[in-house]
Design a protein around this motif. Structure first.
Motif, mmCIF file in Angstrom:
data_model
loop_
_atom_site.group_PDB
_atom_site.id
_atom_site.type_symbol
_atom_site.label_atom_id
_atom_site.label_comp_id
_atom_site.label_asym_id
_atom_site.label_seq_id
_atom_site.Cartn_x
_atom_site.Cartn_y
_atom_site.Cartn_z
ATOM 1 N N GLU A 192 1.043 -0.722 -0.095
ATOM 2 C CA GLU A 192 -0.303 0.179 0.358
ATOM 3 C C GLU A 192 1.494 1.435 -0.566
ATOM 4 N N GLY A 193 1.901 0.922 -0.099
ATOM 5 C CA GLY A 193 2.726 1.841 0.099
ATOM 6 C C GLY A 193 3.860 2.751 1.586
ATOM 7 N N VAL A 194 2.773 1.422 2.133
ATOM 8 C CA VAL A 194 3.831 2.298 3.903
ATOM 9 C C VAL A 194 4.991 1.412 3.564
ATOM 10 N N SER A 195 6.172 2.396 4.322
ATOM 11 C CA SER A 195 7.422 2.041 4.747
ATOM 12 C C SER A 195 7.054 1.266 6.008
ATOM 13 N N VAL A 196 8.124 0.338 5.950
ATOM 14 C CA VAL A 196 8.197 -0.677 7.480
ATOM 15 C C VAL A 196 9.869 -1.118 7.619
ATOM 16 N N VAL A 197 10.215 -1.368 9.061
ATOM 17 C CA VAL A 197 11.507 -1.152 9.611
ATOM 18 C C VAL A 197 10.495 -2.589 10.098
ATOM 19 N N VAL A 198 11.979 -3.856 10.467
ATOM 20 C CA VAL A 198 11.142 -4.623 11.411
ATOM 21 C C VAL A 198 12.716 -5.463 11.693
#
Length: 507
Positions: free
Chosen positions: A451-457
Motif C-alpha cells: 500500500e506504500g507504507v514503509s516498514v522497518v522490521v
C-alpha cells in the motif's frame, strides 16, 4: 536428541480436563500425562488453551470437570500456587522474582529458615550457593536480582524450583527472551533436571527447540487435544501444521520487488545516541527494511532515538525530505512515524485496562470532541480493528492482560496503525507468538508495504528477516556494519557482518 528411557508410570496426569469461564468454554476434555525424567512439550497457537491448561495443572485454576492425578491417585490441587507443597512448580512466562531483593532472599521468600527467632542467613546462603554450583551458575547468593541478566534470572527460577523439591516443573516460554548461547546453557540445566527424575512440562512456540529438548509433544488446537507423539517422530513443519490445522507453505507472503527509485522517506546520517554511534541508512517508500544483529547490537536504540524515546546526541535526520531535529513521541506520530515496542507487556499495553482505551491511547487526539473523548467513535474504531487484525477475545470488554500473547500483539499493531502512519517500525514482531499468528502478521506487513507504507522490521529471528525484507541492515556494537540486498540476504552473510568478520571468514 537422545530419547531418555522413562518409567511408564506417570508422576502427573490430567484426565478429561474441561474448563469454562462463565458461559465460555476454553478447554474440552483434554488429557495429558508427565513421566519422571522426561520433557513433555505442550504446543498450540495463541488461544489454544495452553496457559489455562498449565494453570490447572499447577493449581492456579480449578477445572470445570475432569481429574488431576499424582502418582495415579486423584487429587484436588490447592489454589494459588500452594500445589508446590505437592512438588508441582510453575515457572511463569513473566518471571516471578522480587527485583530489589537478593538471590538467596528470592529463593527462600515466604519459607525462610529460622533459628531461635532469627533468620538463618548462613544456612540459607550455603544452600543457595550449593544449588548455584550444582547448575554451574556463576553468580553470588547476595547478588541483587535487578543486576542479573534475563538468562541468569531464569536460572534463579530453576534454583527456586529445585529448592522446593519439585517433582513436576512446568515452564511457560522459558527461552522467549534468551539468546542462542543462553538457551544452550539453559537446556543443559534442563537435562540435569531430567537426569534427577524431574518431570518437565515445556511450553514454547520455538518448534526447533521443541524438537531438540522434548521427549514427547502434545498439541492443542482451539481448546481441544489433537495428538501426543514422540518428538523424534515430528518435524517442526509437522508440528506447525498440527497446531493450525492447515498447510503453512505460504508462511511468508510473496514479495513485490523493491522500487530502487522510490522516494526516500527517511534519511539518517551519522546518528549518535546512547548505545549507538555514527549510524547512517535510508528507507524508501513501500520498502520493508530489516535490522539484524546480535542482542545488544543497538538495533532498538536507533529507532527509540528517532521516535523520541532516547535523546539524540549527534547526526542529522530527514523525514519525507525535511530536516527534523530531536522529536518527541507525539512529534514523531504527528509526522507519520510510529514505533511498535518489542516489550508489549511493560511498554506497549496497559494490561489492566480494556481493549478500547489501549487501542486509542496513542491516537487519542483524533477522538477528542469538545474537550471530551468520543467513546462512540472509540467503539467504532475498536470494531474495525478487531475485524481488520483478527483480534480474538471472549468479548471486547475483557482486560488486555487476559488476552493471549498473539492477540495482544495484534492489538498493539492495531494501536499504532490507528495513527495512520506512513512509516512503521516493528520491533520483534512475533516474539512469543504462535506460528499461525506469525503468518497473519507477516502477511499484514507485506500488505502495508504494497500500500506504500514503509516498514522497518527489527528481529532476532533470522528466517523472519530473510523471508520478509527487501534490504537488511546489520548492526554490531552500536554501528551498522553492512546493508545487504538480493541474494546476499542469507544467514551466512548476516552472521558475518553481525560478528564483525571480513568477507571470506565465513564459508
Amino acid at each position: 536428541m537422545n530419547i531418555a528411557t522413562h518409567p511408564s508410570a506417570s508422576v502427573l496426569e490430567a484426565v478429561n480436563i474441561s474448563k469454562s469461564f462463565g458461559p465460555v468454554p476454553v478447554l474440552f476434555s483434554v488429557s495429558m500425562n508427565v513421566r519422571p525424567g522426561e520433557v513433555h512439550a505442550l504446543i498450540g497457537e495463541n488461544g489454544a488453551g495452553k496457559s489455562t491448561f498449565i494453570k490447572i495443572l499447577s493449581g492456579f485454576h480449578e477445572p470445570t470437570s475432569g481429574q488431576i492425578q499424582i502418582d495415579g491417585a486423584n487429587v484436588v490441587l490447592p489454589p494459588n500456587g500452594a500445589a508446590e507443597d505437592l512438588g508441582i512448580v510453575l515457572i511463569h512466562q513473566e518471571l516471578n522474582l522480587a527485583e530489589q531483593m537478593t538471590v538467596e532472599e528470592n529463593v527462600f521468600l515466604g519459607r525462610e529458615l529460622v533459628s531461635k527467632g532469627f533468620l538463618s542467613r548462613t544456612e540459607m546462603r550455603a544452600k543457595v550457593q550449593a544449588a548455584l554450583d550444582e547448575i554451574g551458575l556463576t553468580i553470588s547468593p547476595t547478588d541483587r536480582i535487578s543486576d542479573l541478566t534475563i538468562a541468569q534470572k531464569q536460572m534463579v527460577e530453576i534454583v527456586k524450583a529445585v529448592s522446593r523439591n519439585a517433582r513436576i516443573l512446568i515452564m511457560d516460554e522459558p527461552t522467549a527472551v534468551l539468546t542462542e548461547d543462553e538457551t544452550a546453557l539453559f537446556f543443559k540445566q534442563v537435562e540435569k533436571l531430567k537426569q534427577s527424575g524431574v518431570g518437565i512440562v515445556f511450553v514454547s512456540h520455538k518448534l526447533r527447540e521443541i524438537q531438540e529438548i522434548a521427549d514427547r509433544v502434545t498439541i492443542l488446537r482451539d481448546g481441544q487435544w489433537i495428538d501426543t507423539r514422540p518428538a523424534a517422530d515430528l518435524t517442526p513443519d509437522a508440528m506447525a501444521q498440527m497446531m493450525v490445522g492447515r498447510e503453512l507453505s505460504d508462511l511468508y507472503p510473496p514479495m513485490n520487488e523493491a522500487d530502487v527509485d522510490a522516494e526516500r522517506v527517511l534519511e539518517v546520517q551519522n546518528l549518535s545516541a546512547p548505545g549507538i554511534s555514527n549510524v547512517s541508512f535510508d528507507l524508501r517508500k513501500g520498502e520493508i527494511l530489516g535490522f539484524s544483529g546480535l542482542i545488544g547490537a543497538g538495533r532498538t536504540a536507533v529507532f527509540e532515538a528517532l521516535c523520541g524515546i532516547l535523546p539524540i546526541q549527534g547526526g542529522s535526520v530527514k523525514l519525507f525530505g525535511k530536516d527534523v531535529g530531536a522529536m518527541s513521541v507525539a512529534d514523531a506520530r504527528d509526522a507519520g512515524l510510529v514505533y511498535l515496542t518489542k516489550d508489549r507487556k511493560e511498554k506497549g499495553l496497559l494490561l489492566q485496562k480494556q481493549m478500547q482505551p489501549n487501542l486509542t491511547l496513542l491516537a487519542l487526539p483524533k477522538f477528542i470532541r469538545n474537550f471530551m473523548i468520543d467513546q462512540s467513535a472509540e467503539g467504532d474504531a475498536l470494531e474495525r480493528a478487531v475485524r481488520r487484525f483478527d483480534v480474538r477475545a471472549r468479548d471486547t470488554s475483557v482486560v488486555v492482560g487476559k488476552l493471549s500473547g498473539g492477540n495482544q500483539q495484534k492489538l498493539l499493531l492495531a494501536k499504532v496503525m490507528e495513527c495512520d502512519p506512513r512509516i512503521v517500525i516493528i520491533d520483534e514482531p512475533t516474539r512469543g507468538i504462535d506460528v499461525g499468528t506469525k503468518q497473519q502478521i507477516y502477511h499484514f506487513i507485506a500488505a502495508l508495504a504494497a500500500e506504500g507504507v514503509s516498514v522497518v522490521v527489527i528481529s532476532s529471528e533470522m528466517p523472519e528477516i530473510i523471508g520478509l525484507c527487501h534490504r537488511v541492515a546489520v548492526m554490531r556494537e552500536g554501528q551498522i556494519t553492512g546493508v545487504l540486498t538480493g541474494d546476499h540476504i542469507n544467514e551466512n552473510e548476516i552472521m558475518r557482518y553481525a560478528a564483525g568478520l571480513k568477507r571470506g571468514d565465513i564459508q
